[in-house]
Design a protein around this motif. Structure first.
Motif, PDB file in Angstrom:
ATOM      1  N   ALA A  54     115.894 -77.281  26.169  1.00  0.00           N
ATOM      2  CA  ALA A  54     114.579 -76.923  26.716  1.00  0.00           C
ATOM      3  C   ALA A  54     114.224 -77.930  27.799  1.00  0.00           C
ATOM      4  O   ALA A  54     114.454 -79.132  27.628  1.00  0.00           O
ATOM      5  N   THR A  55     113.686 -77.444  28.905  1.00  0.00           N
ATOM      6  CA  THR A  55     113.377 -78.337  30.022  1.00  0.00           C
ATOM      7  C   THR A  55     112.110 -79.151  29.787  1.00  0.00           C
ATOM      8  O   THR A  55     111.991 -80.253  30.304  1.00  0.00           O
ATOM      9  N   GLU A  56     111.157 -78.623  29.012  1.00  0.00           N
ATOM     10  CA  GLU A  56     109.875 -79.300  28.824  1.00  0.00           C
ATOM     11  C   GLU A  56     109.760 -79.991  27.475  1.00  0.00           C
ATOM     12  O   GLU A  56     108.706 -80.550  27.162  1.00  0.00           O
ATOM     13  N   GLN A  57     110.813 -79.925  26.661  1.00  0.00           N
ATOM     14  CA  GLN A  57     110.796 -80.534  25.337  1.00  0.00           C
ATOM     15  C   GLN A  57     112.136 -81.233  25.112  1.00  0.00           C
ATOM     16  O   GLN A  57     113.157 -80.795  25.655  1.00  0.00           O
ATOM     17  N   PRO A  58     112.154 -82.285  24.293  1.00  0.00           N
ATOM     18  CA  PRO A  58     113.415 -83.011  24.068  1.00  0.00           C
ATOM     19  C   PRO A  58     114.341 -82.266  23.096  1.00  0.00           C
ATOM     20  O   PRO A  58     114.667 -82.763  22.026  1.00  0.00           O
ATOM     21  N   ILE A  59     114.725 -81.071  23.494  1.00  0.00           N
ATOM     22  CA  ILE A  59     115.582 -80.247  22.642  1.00  0.00           C
ATOM     23  C   ILE A  59     116.937 -80.094  23.302  1.00  0.00           C
ATOM     24  O   ILE A  59     117.037 -79.685  24.458  1.00  0.00           O
ATOM     25  N   ASP A  60     117.950 -80.463  22.538  1.00  0.00           N
ATOM     26  CA  ASP A  60     119.338 -80.285  22.956  1.00  0.00           C
ATOM     27  C   ASP A  60     120.137 -80.194  21.662  1.00  0.00           C
ATOM     28  O   ASP A  60     120.361 -81.205  20.996  1.00  0.00           O
ATOM     29  N   THR A  61     120.550 -78.985  21.293  1.00  0.00           N
ATOM     30  CA  THR A  61     121.217 -78.796  20.005  1.00  0.00           C
ATOM     31  C   THR A  61     122.614 -79.390  19.961  1.00  0.00           C
ATOM     32  O   THR A  61     123.258 -79.339  18.921  1.00  0.00           O
TER      33      THR A  61
ATOM     34  N   THR B 201     122.913 -82.491  20.147  1.00  0.00           N
ATOM     35  CA  THR B 201     122.652 -83.796  19.529  1.00  0.00           C
ATOM     36  C   THR B 201     121.878 -83.607  18.225  1.00  0.00           C
ATOM     37  O   THR B 201     121.131 -82.638  18.060  1.00  0.00           O
ATOM     38  N   ALA B 202     122.042 -84.568  17.292  1.00  0.00           N
ATOM     39  CA  ALA B 202     121.331 -84.506  16.007  1.00  0.00           C
ATOM     40  C   ALA B 202     119.822 -84.594  16.212  1.00  0.00           C
ATOM     41  O   ALA B 202     119.049 -83.853  15.593  1.00  0.00           O
ATOM     42  N   ALA B 203     119.380 -85.483  17.088  1.00  0.00           N
ATOM     43  CA  ALA B 203     117.940 -85.636  17.344  1.00  0.00           C
ATOM     44  C   ALA B 203     117.362 -84.363  17.966  1.00  0.00           C
ATOM     45  O   ALA B 203     116.254 -83.934  17.615  1.00  0.00           O
ATOM     46  N   GLY B 204     118.104 -83.758  18.856  1.00  0.00           N
ATOM     47  CA  GLY B 204     117.648 -82.514  19.483  1.00  0.00           C
ATOM     48  C   GLY B 204     117.526 -81.391  18.479  1.00  0.00           C
ATOM     49  O   GLY B 204     116.583 -80.593  18.529  1.00  0.00           O
ATOM     50  N   ARG B 205     118.463 -81.289  17.540  1.00  0.00           N
ATOM     51  CA  ARG B 205     118.396 -80.257  16.485  1.00  0.00           C
ATOM     52  C   ARG B 205     117.188 -80.481  15.585  1.00  0.00           C
ATOM     53  O   ARG B 205     116.485 -79.546  15.226  1.00  0.00           O
ATOM     54  N   ALA B 206     116.925 -81.747  15.215  1.00  0.00           N
ATOM     55  CA  ALA B 206     115.780 -82.061  14.350  1.00  0.00           C
ATOM     56  C   ALA B 206     114.470 -81.705  15.047  1.00  0.00           C
ATOM     57  O   ALA B 206     113.572 -81.104  14.443  1.00  0.00           O
ATOM     58  N   PHE B 207     114.348 -82.073  16.310  1.00  0.00           N
ATOM     59  CA  PHE B 207     113.122 -81.770  17.053  1.00  0.00           C
ATOM     60  C   PHE B 207     112.935 -80.266  17.187  1.00  0.00           C
ATOM     61  O   PHE B 207     111.825 -79.751  17.051  1.00  0.00           O
ATOM     62  N   LEU B 208     114.011 -79.548  17.402  1.00  0.00           N
ATOM     63  CA  LEU B 208     113.964 -78.091  17.500  1.00  0.00           C
ATOM     64  C   LEU B 208     113.399 -77.489  16.212  1.00  0.00           C
ATOM     65  O   LEU B 208     112.535 -76.609  16.242  1.00  0.00           O
TER      66      LEU B 208
END
Length: 182
Positions: free
Chosen positions: A93-100, A102-109
């Protein structure tokens, strides 16, 4: 070889505009951006999303501006992410720290998905409360009936069957049968 970036933009109603999302996705490096005007409360009927998922290959990434453009329910979001993971496709996501990827990105998602579903439920509750209040004040009476039960009964009395009545009145046979019940 690095995969490709594919953008997905969505708005809920036809009077909304996807151009801001499309521009942000192109600025993020998406050569192809698919857009549609459909509700986010379900994935049914979202042809562009389905086409985009089907088109991606292992190593590709689907990019959205915000996660609520992809799904409003945690169930739909989880199903989309699971399908992408099975295809080895990432989600960003461009406006949120989401990148599946990575582990952190999956958790934030997952956290954002819970909040998106909560927001939808709260909106639905407020809408129902407003309708109840309007009904109690006599302001809201619901939709006007589109079928004249008297006309159906007259056509039945003339000996016409349900199929013919539905054709004459331009209504479904189920509606005719419901009105024919004693």
């Amino acid at each position: 070889m690095a995969g490709q970036l594919f953008g997905y933009a969505r708005v809920s109603t036809t009077d909304q505009d996807v151009s801001i999302q499309e521009a942000a996705l192109k600025a993020a490096g998406c050569a192809i951006v698919r857009a549609e005007k459909r509700t986010g409360t379900t994935t049914e009927g979202r042809v562009e999303l389905r086409n985009l998922i089907d088109f991606t290959r292992a190593g590709d990434t689907i990019v959205v501006t915000r996660i609520d453009r992809l799904a409003r329910s945690i169930g739909d979001l989880a199903a989309i992410v699971k399908e992408l993971e099975s295809r080895q496709v990432s989600l960003k996501a461009t406006e949120q720290p989401i990148d599946t990827s990575t582990a952190a990105g999956r958790a934030f998602l997952q956290m954002l998905g819970v909040f998106a579903e909560f927001e939808t439920a709260i909106r639905r509750e407020r809408q129902l409360e407003g309708i109840e209040q309007a009904k109690s004040l006599g302001v809201y009476k619901g939709r006007k009936p589109s079928i004249d039960p008297g006309r159906v009964k007259r056509l039945v009395a003339e000996g016409k069957g349900a199929s013919e009545i539905s054709r004459i009145l331009g209504i479904g046979r189920a509606s005719v049968y419901r009105l024919m019940r004693p």
